[in-house]
Write a protein that holds these residues in place. Sequence first.
Motif, mmCIF file in Angstrom:
data_model
loop_
_atom_site.group_PDB
_atom_site.id
_atom_site.type_symbol
_atom_site.label_atom_id
_atom_site.label_comp_id
_atom_site.label_asym_id
_atom_site.label_seq_id
_atom_site.Cartn_x
_atom_site.Cartn_y
_atom_site.Cartn_z
ATOM 1 N N ALA A 62 0.833 -1.208 0.000
ATOM 2 C CA ALA A 62 0.000 0.000 0.000
ATOM 3 C C ALA A 62 0.868 1.258 0.000
ATOM 4 C CB ALA A 62 -0.928 -0.014 1.215
ATOM 5 N N LEU A 63 1.922 1.252 0.823
ATOM 6 C CA LEU A 63 2.791 2.429 0.954
ATOM 7 C C LEU A 63 3.541 2.710 -0.345
ATOM 8 C CD1 LEU A 63 3.818 4.491 3.090
ATOM 9 C CD2 LEU A 63 5.702 2.903 3.549
ATOM 10 N N ILE A 64 4.135 1.669 -0.926
ATOM 11 C CA ILE A 64 4.919 1.851 -2.151
ATOM 12 C C ILE A 64 4.024 2.304 -3.309
ATOM 13 C CG2 ILE A 64 6.271 0.643 -3.905
ATOM 14 C CD1 ILE A 64 7.358 -1.131 -1.599
ATOM 15 N N SER A 65 2.884 1.616 -3.485
ATOM 16 C CA SER A 65 2.000 1.959 -4.603
ATOM 17 C C SER A 65 1.410 3.358 -4.434
ATOM 18 C CB SER A 65 0.886 0.916 -4.738
ATOM 19 O OG SER A 65 0.145 0.802 -3.537
ATOM 20 N N TYR A 66 1.138 3.746 -3.193
ATOM 21 C CA TYR A 66 0.592 5.087 -2.911
ATOM 22 C C TYR A 66 1.591 6.160 -3.351
ATOM 23 C CZ TYR A 66 -1.548 8.917 -0.203
ATOM 24 O OH TYR A 66 -2.137 10.102 0.186
ATOM 25 N N HIS A 67 2.837 6.040 -2.877
ATOM 26 C CA HIS A 67 3.840 7.071 -3.176
ATOM 27 C C HIS A 67 4.339 6.976 -4.613
ATOM 28 C CE1 HIS A 67 4.181 8.961 0.733
ATOM 29 N NE2 HIS A 67 4.145 7.767 1.292
ATOM 30 N N LEU A 68 4.279 5.791 -5.196
ATOM 31 C CA LEU A 68 4.695 5.637 -6.581
ATOM 32 C C LEU A 68 3.780 6.405 -7.528
ATOM 33 C CD1 LEU A 68 6.758 4.108 -8.385
ATOM 34 C CD2 LEU A 68 5.101 2.248 -8.531
ATOM 35 N N CYS A 69 2.473 6.409 -7.202
ATOM 36 C CA CYS A 69 1.493 7.017 -8.106
ATOM 37 C C CYS A 69 1.088 8.437 -7.710
ATOM 38 C CB CYS A 69 0.251 6.132 -8.209
ATOM 39 S SG CYS A 69 0.595 4.506 -8.908
ATOM 40 N N ALA A 70 1.404 8.862 -6.489
ATOM 41 C CA ALA A 70 1.017 10.200 -6.037
ATOM 42 C C ALA A 70 1.503 11.312 -6.970
ATOM 43 C CB ALA A 70 1.516 10.427 -4.609
ATOM 44 N N PRO A 71 2.738 11.238 -7.534
ATOM 45 C CA PRO A 71 3.191 12.327 -8.428
ATOM 46 C C PRO A 71 2.344 12.500 -9.685
ATOM 47 C CG PRO A 71 5.073 11.019 -7.684
ATOM 48 C CD PRO A 71 3.838 10.277 -7.275
ATOM 49 N N LEU A 72 1.518 11.533 -10.023
ATOM 50 C CA LEU A 72 0.706 11.639 -11.238
ATOM 51 C C LEU A 72 -0.420 12.657 -11.094
ATOM 52 C CD1 LEU A 72 0.442 7.844 -12.200
ATOM 53 C CD2 LEU A 72 1.876 9.593 -13.260
ATOM 54 N N GLY A 73 -0.752 13.043 -9.849
ATOM 55 C CA GLY A 73 -1.796 14.033 -9.651
ATOM 56 C C GLY A 73 -2.791 13.610 -8.590
ATOM 57 N N GLU A 74 -3.738 14.494 -8.311
ATOM 58 C CA GLU A 74 -4.739 14.239 -7.273
ATOM 59 C C GLU A 74 -5.581 13.006 -7.625
ATOM 60 O OE1 GLU A 74 -8.460 16.493 -4.984
ATOM 61 O OE2 GLU A 74 -7.296 17.549 -6.519
ATOM 62 N N GLY A 75 -5.768 12.126 -6.649
ATOM 63 C CA GLY A 75 -6.563 10.923 -6.836
ATOM 64 C C GLY A 75 -5.756 9.719 -7.276
ATOM 65 N N TYR A 76 -4.551 9.929 -7.822
ATOM 66 C CA TYR A 76 -3.761 8.809 -8.338
ATOM 67 C C TYR A 76 -3.121 7.979 -7.225
ATOM 68 C CZ TYR A 76 -4.172 9.879 -13.295
ATOM 69 O OH TYR A 76 -4.657 10.048 -14.572
ATOM 70 N N ALA A 77 -2.885 8.588 -6.058
ATOM 71 C CA ALA A 77 -2.278 7.823 -4.964
ATOM 72 C C ALA A 77 -3.204 6.677 -4.547
ATOM 73 C CB ALA A 77 -2.000 8.736 -3.775
ATOM 74 N N MET A 78 -4.506 6.977 -4.386
ATOM 75 C CA MET A 78 -5.455 5.922 -4.034
ATOM 76 C C MET A 78 -5.653 4.951 -5.189
ATOM 77 S SD MET A 78 -7.166 4.509 -1.714
ATOM 78 C CE MET A 78 -6.964 5.747 -0.434
ATOM 79 N N LEU A 79 -5.572 5.454 -6.422
ATOM 80 C CA LEU A 79 -5.657 4.553 -7.572
ATOM 81 C C LEU A 79 -4.466 3.593 -7.569
ATOM 82 C CD1 LEU A 79 -7.034 3.649 -10.184
ATOM 83 C CD2 LEU A 79 -5.704 5.392 -11.404
ATOM 84 N N GLY A 80 -3.312 4.076 -7.092
ATOM 85 C CA GLY A 80 -2.143 3.210 -6.995
ATOM 86 C C GLY A 80 -2.394 2.020 -6.088
ATOM 87 N N ILE A 81 -3.028 2.263 -4.927
ATOM 88 C CA ILE A 81 -3.352 1.160 -4.009
ATOM 89 C C ILE A 81 -4.358 0.214 -4.659
ATOM 90 C CG2 ILE A 81 -4.406 0.589 -1.786
ATOM 91 C CD1 ILE A 81 -3.267 3.171 -0.673
ATOM 92 N N SER A 82 -5.371 0.777 -5.315
ATOM 93 C CA SER A 82 -6.368 -0.059 -5.998
ATOM 94 C C SER A 82 -5.705 -0.909 -7.079
ATOM 95 C CB SER A 82 -7.450 0.823 -6.626
ATOM 96 O OG SER A 82 -8.086 1.628 -5.665
ATOM 97 N N THR A 83 -4.750 -0.301 -7.801
ATOM 98 C CA THR A 83 -4.049 -1.028 -8.850
ATOM 99 C C THR A 83 -3.183 -2.139 -8.271
ATOM 100 O OG1 THR A 83 -4.018 0.998 -10.182
ATOM 101 C CG2 THR A 83 -2.523 -0.758 -10.843
ATOM 102 N N ALA A 84 -2.574 -1.877 -7.106
ATOM 103 C CA ALA A 84 -1.782 -2.929 -6.446
ATOM 104 C C ALA A 84 -2.662 -4.110 -6.071
ATOM 105 C CB ALA A 84 -1.098 -2.357 -5.203
ATOM 106 N N ALA A 85 -3.896 -3.832 -5.618
ATOM 107 C CA ALA A 85 -4.831 -4.915 -5.300
ATOM 108 C C ALA A 85 -5.172 -5.713 -6.551
ATOM 109 C CB ALA A 85 -6.098 -4.342 -4.673
#
Length: 677
Positions: free
Chosen positions: A380-403
């Motif tokens: 969750a932590l890695i995917s959150y921070h990996l996708c956060a630079p893409l813009g607002e809402g992408y950090a949570m999408l990163g966690i969803s994508t990891a799932a």
Amino acid sequence: MIWVYLAIAVSILAFGVAAYFYQWVRRLPTANEKLEHVGALIREGAFTFLRREYRILALFMAVVSAILFLLFPSPIWSGGSIWDNVIMVAAYVFGTALSGLAGVVGISIATIANLKSATAACEGIRPSFLAGFRGGAVMGLAVVGTSLAGAAVIYLISGDPNIVLGFSFGASSLALFAKAGGGIFTKTADIAADLTGKVELGIPEDDPRNPAVIADNVGDNVGDVAGMGADLFDSNIAAMAAAMVVALPLGQIDFIFCLCTLGLLASIVGVLLARLGKKGSPSRALNGGTYITCIIFTLLTLGATLLCNYSLRLWGAAITGMVVGVIIGVTSDFFTGDDKKPVERVARASESGPAFTILSGFSYGLLSSLPALVGIGLAALISYHLCAPLGEGYAMLGISTAAIGMLSIVGMIISNDAYGPIVDNARGVAEMAGLGDQVLTVTDELDAAGNTAKAITKGFSIGAAGLTVIALLGTFQEVVRQAAGVVIQFDMMNPLVFFGALVGAAIPAVFSAMLIMGVNRNSQKMVTEIHRQFNTIPGLREGTAMPDYARCIDIATVGAIRELIPAGLTAIVATLAVGFIGGVEAVGGFLTGNIVSGLLLALVMSNAGGLWDNGKKYVEAGHFGGKGSDAHKAAVIGDTVGDPFKDTAGPSINTQITVVSLISSLFAMLFYTCSLF
């Protein structure tokens, strides 16, 4: 939208491969008429239970459908379109029906494959393994294909991911009761058969003189196959629904379907390539198939990401989830594998008595939770921070994508999981049909690999459930933001959030207790019935008379159906109560507490149970005195404690967490507008 259509196409391909495997298994020979007779008894008992369970669940579905029609997406008296409510109900019923179908498909193939695997064991371990694995693959490909095609069709019709949440809720609500009911049934019979047969009478595990032996084999199908199929169908569709809700505002729906489609394609290739190597290790073959599928998925998704200009950060989040899922599976293998030190140490402790079996096994179960929970947190932590630079809402999408990434190879995971009860049943029917010690040696080796595979796949599914419900927590937040324009912050210093967290943390424990107590009550009734039959049926002990198998099946069926409803309703009612008392902030705390507590308990019980089971088999293989020794009796007692841990409560918690998360999202606006505080 191209990937939505490709999802349907690949699902059809999965159905075709599943149909080929079904026919391939069905055409294999059956050893003799006695084996056919035993198989018919198991098949009849399994479908009888399923029909009675589904009749009860149909009433539950009707009640929930009426509530959804009145309230969702908006109350019918509010002036909105009634058509939207009709679509929501249709999606819910569709999800429930497909989840139920997963159970029917599973039992249909499992009750054929067990006979074919037992017969093939007469020729050796390789053909027996392939019969069992391909039987499981029918389940794996059919379940994943159905969930992916269902989500794609609903999205094409409605264009609304919230409707897919209704579809997911249908799958989850049936899976909750199916897994709980099947788990109670199977462990009622398993515990009663083991305690009376192995410990009291000193007869073999699947001796046909034992009145509970058919019920035990029926239970493998209704709990470990039908229940598990509904459970993983639910996990897969819940992860997709959560990701779609978060992805829609960001225009990334196509990427979600890309991952799911290529994951299913990788699983199809993986199961087609699965073979037993020259060294003949079933565990190595099962794990090797998983690793091959992971490599294929990685390469396919990387190519699609570059070709379609998707973000490499999102792809990285998906691969992070997949890698962590494999790591969780490997750690589960370390704590439960029959060739690893923890199993040997618990078996050795059994020489000193059952108390030491319990203490050592439970301690290892507790230890096993740390690497898995850390892995989920890191994913969750890695995917959150990996996708956060893409813009607002992408950090949570990163966690969803990891799932989604962790569940990407779920077709292979289900194939491995369904293999376990199939070869377990093969061992049972082989003994009842008198196929000989050589066949039992082969099926015992396959069964031990199946136990390890089940522990690995359960660890995998628990990890995926963890990421999925974190994504669902984000979905709950997003639903409230879209509808009310409010961003909820779950601050633990807020007494409403803290109140919800405490209640949420308690629910998995209460839910587990109710299921285990249900197994306890029903097992006692069945033990009494077994004693009655041995005391009153002349010639039963000597093997000259047949036991009344149907009576034990009836005890397990009636008891399971009576116990499954209260446990499931407790989780649902608690969620609604917290929401209407404390509002959306309390529900946020409730979900957080439920996730953490539920994941911990699920991991501990799943791994401790698998460890006790393989510890028993380690003793039965001739170590520390072998069968009939004091160490064996202590190990059997450890296994009976572990049975409801690993096959009833532990895996049911995954579904319980998913159900309360989906209910929270569906009822979010009602909680926001109609809470006491």
